[in-house]
Design a protein around this motif. Structure first.
Motif, PDB file in Angstrom:
ATOM      1  N   CYS A  54       0.831  -1.205   0.000  1.00 40.84           N
ATOM      2  CA  CYS A  54       0.000   0.000   0.000  1.00 40.84           C
ATOM      3  C   CYS A  54       0.862   1.251   0.000  1.00 40.84           C
ATOM      4  CB  CYS A  54      -0.913   0.001   1.228  1.00 40.84           C
ATOM      5  SG  CYS A  54      -2.018  -1.427   1.305  1.00 40.84           S
ATOM      6  N   LEU A  55       0.304   2.307  -0.603  1.00 39.89           N
ATOM      7  CA  LEU A  55       0.984   3.594  -0.694  1.00 39.89           C
ATOM      8  C   LEU A  55       0.061   4.693  -0.189  1.00 39.89           C
ATOM      9  CD1 LEU A  55       3.337   5.403  -1.799  1.00 39.89           C
ATOM     10  CD2 LEU A  55       2.117   5.402  -3.994  1.00 39.89           C
ATOM     11  N   GLY A  74       0.611  -5.747   4.176  1.00 40.92           N
ATOM     12  CA  GLY A  74       1.913  -6.401   4.259  1.00 40.92           C
ATOM     13  C   GLY A  74       3.063  -5.417   4.254  1.00 40.92           C
ATOM     14  N   GLU A  75       2.915  -4.358   3.461  1.00 42.76           N
ATOM     15  CA  GLU A  75       3.935  -3.305   3.389  1.00 42.76           C
ATOM     16  C   GLU A  75       3.226  -1.987   3.113  1.00 42.76           C
ATOM     17  OE1 GLU A  75       7.888  -1.952   0.828  1.00 42.76           O
ATOM     18  OE2 GLU A  75       6.667  -3.607   0.099  1.00 42.76           O
ATOM     19  N   VAL A  76       3.663  -0.940   3.794  1.00 40.86           N
ATOM     20  CA  VAL A  76       3.105   0.394   3.570  1.00 40.86           C
ATOM     21  C   VAL A  76       4.254   1.370   3.354  1.00 40.86           C
ATOM     22  CG1 VAL A  76       1.679   2.268   4.471  1.00 40.86           C
ATOM     23  CG2 VAL A  76       1.116  -0.113   5.053  1.00 40.86           C
ATOM     24  N   ILE A  77       4.147   2.114   2.265  1.00 39.09           N
ATOM     25  CA  ILE A  77       5.070   3.211   1.990  1.00 39.09           C
ATOM     26  C   ILE A  77       4.267   4.496   2.134  1.00 39.09           C
ATOM     27  CG2 ILE A  77       6.566   4.326   0.275  1.00 39.09           C
ATOM     28  CD1 ILE A  77       7.603   1.570   1.067  1.00 39.09           C
ATOM     29  N   ALA A  78       4.794   5.440   2.873  1.00 34.53           N
ATOM     30  CA  ALA A  78       4.186   6.758   3.033  1.00 34.53           C
ATOM     31  C   ALA A  78       5.072   7.747   2.290  1.00 34.53           C
ATOM     32  CB  ALA A  78       4.089   7.125   4.508  1.00 34.53           C
ATOM     33  N   SER A  79       4.468   8.564   1.444  1.00 36.74           N
ATOM     34  CA  SER A  79       5.270   9.539   0.693  1.00 36.74           C
ATOM     35  C   SER A  79       4.770  10.944   0.967  1.00 36.74           C
ATOM     36  CB  SER A  79       5.198   9.249  -0.811  1.00 36.74           C
ATOM     37  OG  SER A  79       3.915   9.528  -1.314  1.00 36.74           O
ATOM     38  N   ASP A  80       5.708  11.871   0.980  1.00 37.86           N
ATOM     39  CA  ASP A  80       5.382  13.280   1.106  1.00 37.86           C
ATOM     40  C   ASP A  80       6.617  14.089   0.744  1.00 37.86           C
ATOM     41  OD1 ASP A  80       3.962  15.640   1.625  1.00 37.86           O
ATOM     42  OD2 ASP A  80       3.053  14.806   3.418  1.00 37.86           O
ATOM     43  N   VAL A  81       6.419  15.367   0.481  1.00 37.42           N
ATOM     44  CA  VAL A  81       7.520  16.290   0.226  1.00 37.42           C
ATOM     45  C   VAL A  81       7.998  16.783   1.581  1.00 37.42           C
ATOM     46  CG1 VAL A  81       8.182  18.454  -0.865  1.00 37.42           C
ATOM     47  CG2 VAL A  81       6.518  16.959  -1.978  1.00 37.42           C
ATOM     48  N   GLU A 136       5.042  -1.259  -7.725  1.00 31.03           N
ATOM     49  CA  GLU A 136       3.604  -1.121  -7.905  1.00 31.03           C
ATOM     50  C   GLU A 136       2.900  -1.455  -6.597  1.00 31.03           C
ATOM     51  OE1 GLU A 136       2.255  -3.240 -11.331  1.00 31.03           O
ATOM     52  OE2 GLU A 136       3.564  -2.105 -12.669  1.00 31.03           O
ATOM     53  N   PHE A 137       1.656  -1.005  -6.480  1.00 31.05           N
ATOM     54  CA  PHE A 137       0.914  -1.140  -5.232  1.00 31.05           C
ATOM     55  C   PHE A 137      -0.466  -1.728  -5.480  1.00 31.05           C
ATOM     56  CE2 PHE A 137       4.123   2.035  -4.659  1.00 31.05           C
ATOM     57  CZ  PHE A 137       4.618   1.774  -3.396  1.00 31.05           C
ATOM     58  N   ASP A 138      -0.974  -2.387  -4.456  1.00 31.47           N
ATOM     59  CA  ASP A 138      -2.319  -2.962  -4.514  1.00 31.47           C
ATOM     60  C   ASP A 138      -3.382  -1.946  -4.129  1.00 31.47           C
ATOM     61  OD1 ASP A 138      -1.471  -5.761  -5.022  1.00 31.47           O
ATOM     62  OD2 ASP A 138      -0.538  -5.529  -3.045  1.00 31.47           O
TER      63      ASP A 138
END
Length: 157
Positions: A54-55, A74-81, A136-138
């Protein structure tokens, strides 16, 4: 969490300016202006996030990233500036020098620590989310992002 641990966590939380309301430990909630917990209860989630990648785009303090993790991703990526000078500012904001950005990576780090989270925070803006670089993400979450972009259609691409 023992009372003294909860008190220590509350004191650390109180030192920061929060965007989101997040339960960071049992009985310890951040004083954010955006309480998305009722919204999270109403969303049509998949029956299980188990094993999903997940993103969370534009994570700020990390509410959606931590919610995805709490729901079993299972996996989480958090994105931000993370650097306000890299924001996609409108011309008027550039001229005024307004940042419209809190240094929320400190908030994210504290929330992750107190929650015992494995979520990874990445310094990426929405235009830099290249599948060749991050995969890629689900499931994707994107809250208050498109209305902040000069080119929201490019952000969706």
């Amino acid at each position: 969490m023992a009372t003294t641990e909860a008190e220590a966590a509350r004191a650390r939380v109180a030192e920061l300016d929060w965007w989101h309301t997040i339960e960071v430990a049992t009985g310890v909630v951040t004083p954010g202006g955006w309480d998305l917990r009722p919204t999270a209860k109403r969303l049509p989630w998949p029956s299980s996030l188990a094993g999903m990648r997940c993103l969370d785009i534009g994570t700020m303090d990390g509410f959606w990233a931590f919610e995805l993790e709490r729901r079993g991703a299972g996996e989480v990526i958090a994105s931000d500036v993370l650097d306000a000078t890299r924001l996609d500012l409108f011309a008027a904001d550039q001229l005024r020098g307004q940042q419209h950005r809190r240094p929320s990576e400190r908030n994210f780090a504290l929330a992750a620590e107190l929650r015992g989270s494995r979520v990874a925070l990445r310094d990426l803006n929405v235009y830099e989310l290249d599948p060749d670089e991050i995969g890629e993400f689900d499931l994707l979450m994107m809250g208050y992002v498109l209305q902040m972009l000069r080119d929201p259609l490019r952000g969706l691409e």
